[in-house]
Scaffold this motif. Structure first.
Motif, mmCIF file in Angstrom:
data_model
loop_
_atom_site.group_PDB
_atom_site.id
_atom_site.type_symbol
_atom_site.label_atom_id
_atom_site.label_comp_id
_atom_site.label_asym_id
_atom_site.label_seq_id
_atom_site.Cartn_x
_atom_site.Cartn_y
_atom_site.Cartn_z
ATOM 1 N N ALA A 4 -10.321 6.040 23.533
ATOM 2 C CA ALA A 4 -11.090 4.999 22.846
ATOM 3 C C ALA A 4 -11.171 5.289 21.355
ATOM 4 C CB ALA A 4 -12.497 4.900 23.441
ATOM 5 N N LEU A 5 -11.338 6.560 20.983
ATOM 6 C CA LEU A 5 -11.391 6.934 19.574
ATOM 7 C C LEU A 5 -10.060 6.657 18.889
ATOM 8 C CD1 LEU A 5 -12.791 8.230 17.162
ATOM 9 C CD2 LEU A 5 -12.053 10.456 18.035
ATOM 10 N N ILE A 6 -8.972 7.024 19.516
ATOM 11 C CA ILE A 6 -7.641 6.778 18.941
ATOM 12 C C ILE A 6 -7.401 5.284 18.786
ATOM 13 C CG2 ILE A 6 -5.159 6.997 19.364
ATOM 14 C CD1 ILE A 6 -5.824 9.766 20.611
ATOM 15 N N ALA A 7 -7.801 4.498 19.775
ATOM 16 C CA ALA A 7 -7.641 3.041 19.685
ATOM 17 C C ALA A 7 -8.460 2.467 18.533
ATOM 18 C CB ALA A 7 -8.046 2.391 21.004
ATOM 19 N N ALA A 8 -9.672 2.971 18.343
ATOM 20 C CA ALA A 8 -10.523 2.490 17.243
ATOM 21 C C ALA A 8 -9.906 2.849 15.895
ATOM 22 C CB ALA A 8 -11.925 3.080 17.361
ATOM 23 N N LEU A 9 -9.397 4.061 15.771
ATOM 24 C CA LEU A 9 -8.762 4.477 14.518
ATOM 25 C C LEU A 9 -7.527 3.632 14.224
ATOM 26 C CD1 LEU A 9 -9.007 8.370 14.740
ATOM 27 C CD2 LEU A 9 -10.395 6.823 13.371
ATOM 28 N N ALA A 10 -6.730 3.371 15.250
ATOM 29 C CA ALA A 10 -5.536 2.546 15.065
ATOM 30 C C ALA A 10 -5.927 1.133 14.653
ATOM 31 C CB ALA A 10 -4.708 2.526 16.352
ATOM 32 N N SER A 11 -6.977 0.611 15.252
ATOM 33 C CA SER A 11 -7.453 -0.725 14.909
ATOM 34 C C SER A 11 -7.908 -0.789 13.456
ATOM 35 C CB SER A 11 -8.609 -1.105 15.845
ATOM 36 O OG SER A 11 -9.153 -2.335 15.471
ATOM 37 N N ASP A 12 -8.631 0.237 12.996
ATOM 38 C CA ASP A 12 -9.070 0.281 11.604
ATOM 39 C C ASP A 12 -7.882 0.293 10.653
ATOM 40 O OD1 ASP A 12 -11.718 0.275 12.342
ATOM 41 O OD2 ASP A 12 -12.038 2.414 11.995
ATOM 42 N N ALA A 13 -6.846 1.061 10.992
ATOM 43 C CA ALA A 13 -5.652 1.126 10.141
ATOM 44 C C ALA A 13 -4.972 -0.243 10.071
ATOM 45 C CB ALA A 13 -4.688 2.184 10.677
ATOM 46 N N PRO A 52 -3.761 8.507 4.381
ATOM 47 C CA PRO A 52 -2.310 8.635 4.194
ATOM 48 C C PRO A 52 -1.524 7.458 4.783
ATOM 49 C CG PRO A 52 -3.230 10.736 4.887
ATOM 50 C CD PRO A 52 -4.330 9.705 5.013
ATOM 51 N N ALA A 53 -1.922 6.994 5.950
ATOM 52 C CA ALA A 53 -1.240 5.848 6.576
ATOM 53 C C ALA A 53 -1.456 4.585 5.758
ATOM 54 C CB ALA A 53 -1.740 5.652 8.008
ATOM 55 N N THR A 54 -2.656 4.405 5.229
ATOM 56 C CA THR A 54 -2.954 3.222 4.420
ATOM 57 C C THR A 54 -2.154 3.253 3.115
ATOM 58 O OG1 THR A 54 -5.150 3.045 5.390
ATOM 59 C CG2 THR A 54 -4.791 1.895 3.300
ATOM 60 N N LEU A 55 -2.021 4.418 2.515
ATOM 61 C CA LEU A 55 -1.217 4.529 1.293
ATOM 62 C C LEU A 55 0.248 4.218 1.578
ATOM 63 C CD1 LEU A 55 -2.818 7.694 -0.338
ATOM 64 C CD2 LEU A 55 -3.131 5.284 -0.977
ATOM 65 N N ALA A 56 0.755 4.694 2.705
ATOM 66 C CA ALA A 56 2.142 4.381 3.087
ATOM 67 C C ALA A 56 2.304 2.878 3.299
ATOM 68 C CB ALA A 56 2.527 5.153 4.355
ATOM 69 N N ASP A 57 1.315 2.249 3.932
ATOM 70 C CA ASP A 57 1.356 0.792 4.124
ATOM 71 C C ASP A 57 1.333 0.069 2.785
ATOM 72 O OD1 ASP A 57 1.423 1.021 6.890
ATOM 73 O OD2 ASP A 57 -0.742 0.711 7.135
ATOM 74 N N ALA A 58 0.493 0.533 1.867
ATOM 75 C CA ALA A 58 0.395 -0.095 0.541
ATOM 76 C C ALA A 58 1.745 -0.024 -0.176
ATOM 77 C CB ALA A 58 -0.691 0.584 -0.293
ATOM 78 N N GLU A 59 2.360 1.135 -0.143
ATOM 79 C CA GLU A 59 3.665 1.284 -0.788
ATOM 80 C C GLU A 59 4.712 0.401 -0.130
ATOM 81 O OE1 GLU A 59 4.547 5.484 -0.959
ATOM 82 O OE2 GLU A 59 2.694 5.881 -2.092
ATOM 83 N N ALA A 60 4.670 0.298 1.203
ATOM 84 C CA ALA A 60 5.656 -0.503 1.926
ATOM 85 C C ALA A 60 5.566 -1.986 1.585
ATOM 86 C CB ALA A 60 5.497 -0.288 3.435
ATOM 87 N N ILE A 61 4.348 -2.475 1.335
ATOM 88 C CA ILE A 61 4.207 -3.912 1.040
ATOM 89 C C ILE A 61 4.073 -4.187 -0.460
ATOM 90 C CG2 ILE A 61 3.207 -4.406 3.312
ATOM 91 C CD1 ILE A 61 0.462 -4.652 1.914
ATOM 92 N N GLY A 62 4.082 -3.129 -1.267
ATOM 93 C CA GLY A 62 4.005 -3.312 -2.711
ATOM 94 C C GLY A 62 2.603 -3.511 -3.252
ATOM 95 N N PHE A 63 1.594 -3.050 -2.515
ATOM 96 C CA PHE A 63 0.216 -3.166 -2.988
ATOM 97 C C PHE A 63 -0.065 -1.996 -3.924
ATOM 98 C CE2 PHE A 63 -4.312 -3.095 -3.198
ATOM 99 C CZ PHE A 63 -4.702 -4.401 -2.997
ATOM 100 N N PRO A 64 -0.576 -2.252 -5.132
ATOM 101 C CA PRO A 64 -0.842 -1.157 -6.077
ATOM 102 C C PRO A 64 -2.005 -0.281 -5.620
ATOM 103 C CG PRO A 64 -1.535 -3.269 -6.997
ATOM 104 C CD PRO A 64 -0.896 -3.569 -5.684
ATOM 105 N N THR A 65 -1.730 0.983 -5.400
ATOM 106 C CA THR A 65 -2.759 1.882 -4.866
ATOM 107 C C THR A 65 -3.912 2.098 -5.850
ATOM 108 O OG1 THR A 65 -1.495 3.816 -5.585
ATOM 109 C CG2 THR A 65 -1.168 3.071 -3.311
ATOM 110 N N GLU A 66 -3.674 1.861 -7.146
ATOM 111 C CA GLU A 66 -4.772 2.003 -8.106
ATOM 112 C C GLU A 66 -5.802 0.894 -7.945
ATOM 113 O OE1 GLU A 66 -1.550 -0.322 -10.243
ATOM 114 O OE2 GLU A 66 -1.599 1.464 -8.972
#
Length: 169
Positions: A4-13, A52-66
């Motif tokens: 359940a914890l892993i599912a919640a974390l994945a959902s948040d990501a 780290p996963a969110t930063l990778a997603d941002a880079e993949a879609i071109g969202f500026p991390t700043e």
């Protein structure tokens, strides 16, 4: 429980990824505005579901991390405050902005703030609600704002829903 914890974390990501995509689609990426994304303390450093996963997603879609502001929820207990502080300081050294979310409602501890200086603190709706009608609540908010000033934290609020609450702030 672990599943359940892993599912919640994945959902948040997934929600963070969707928020970045929607902000881009709506043209909300320019200027100085930040996109606030919530992260639970236990997931901050998780490579698959945390920052780290969110930063990778941002880079993949071109969202500026700043333009990202990671809000660390105070509503979850922190098992290892020193480890969390080290993880957060490392992220800040990379230029990421981080704030303590839901201040005044949960598990924030002075020792954590002594080792880690967030960029800001967001007072929870529960703290702001009725601010204009309850004198003791106003005292609490003033004390919290003095606390923010002492730690050089940028204060923010959530859930201001009435003109009276706005004026009281």
């Amino acid at each position: 429980l672990l599943c359940a914890l892993i599912a919640a974390l994945a959902s948040d990501a997934v929600i963070r990824r969707k928020a970045m995509s929607e902000a881009m689609r709506l043209g909300l990426v320019g200027g100085t505005a930040a996109l606030s994304l919530n992260v639970y303390p236990g997931a901050v450093a998780d490579p698959d579901h945390g920052v780290p996963a969110t930063l990778a997603d941002a880079e993949a879609i071109g969202f500026p991390t700043e333009r990202l502001l990671f809000e660390i929820s105070e509503t979850e207990p922190v098992e290892a405050p020193e480890r969390l502080a080290a993880d957060l300081v490392a992220l800040q050294r990379r230029g990421l902005r981080i704030a303590l979310d839901d201040a005044g409602t949960g598990h924030a501890r002075l020792p954590l703030l002594l080792v880690w200086r967030p960029d800001g603190v967001k007072l929870a709706r529960e703290v702001i609600m009725g601010l204009d009608r309850e004198p003791l609540r106003a005292v609490r908010v003033r004390a919290t704002l003095k606390y923010c000033e002492a730690f050089a934290l940028v204060p923010g609020v959530e859930g201001v829903e009435t003109v009276g609450e706005f004026r009281a702030l």
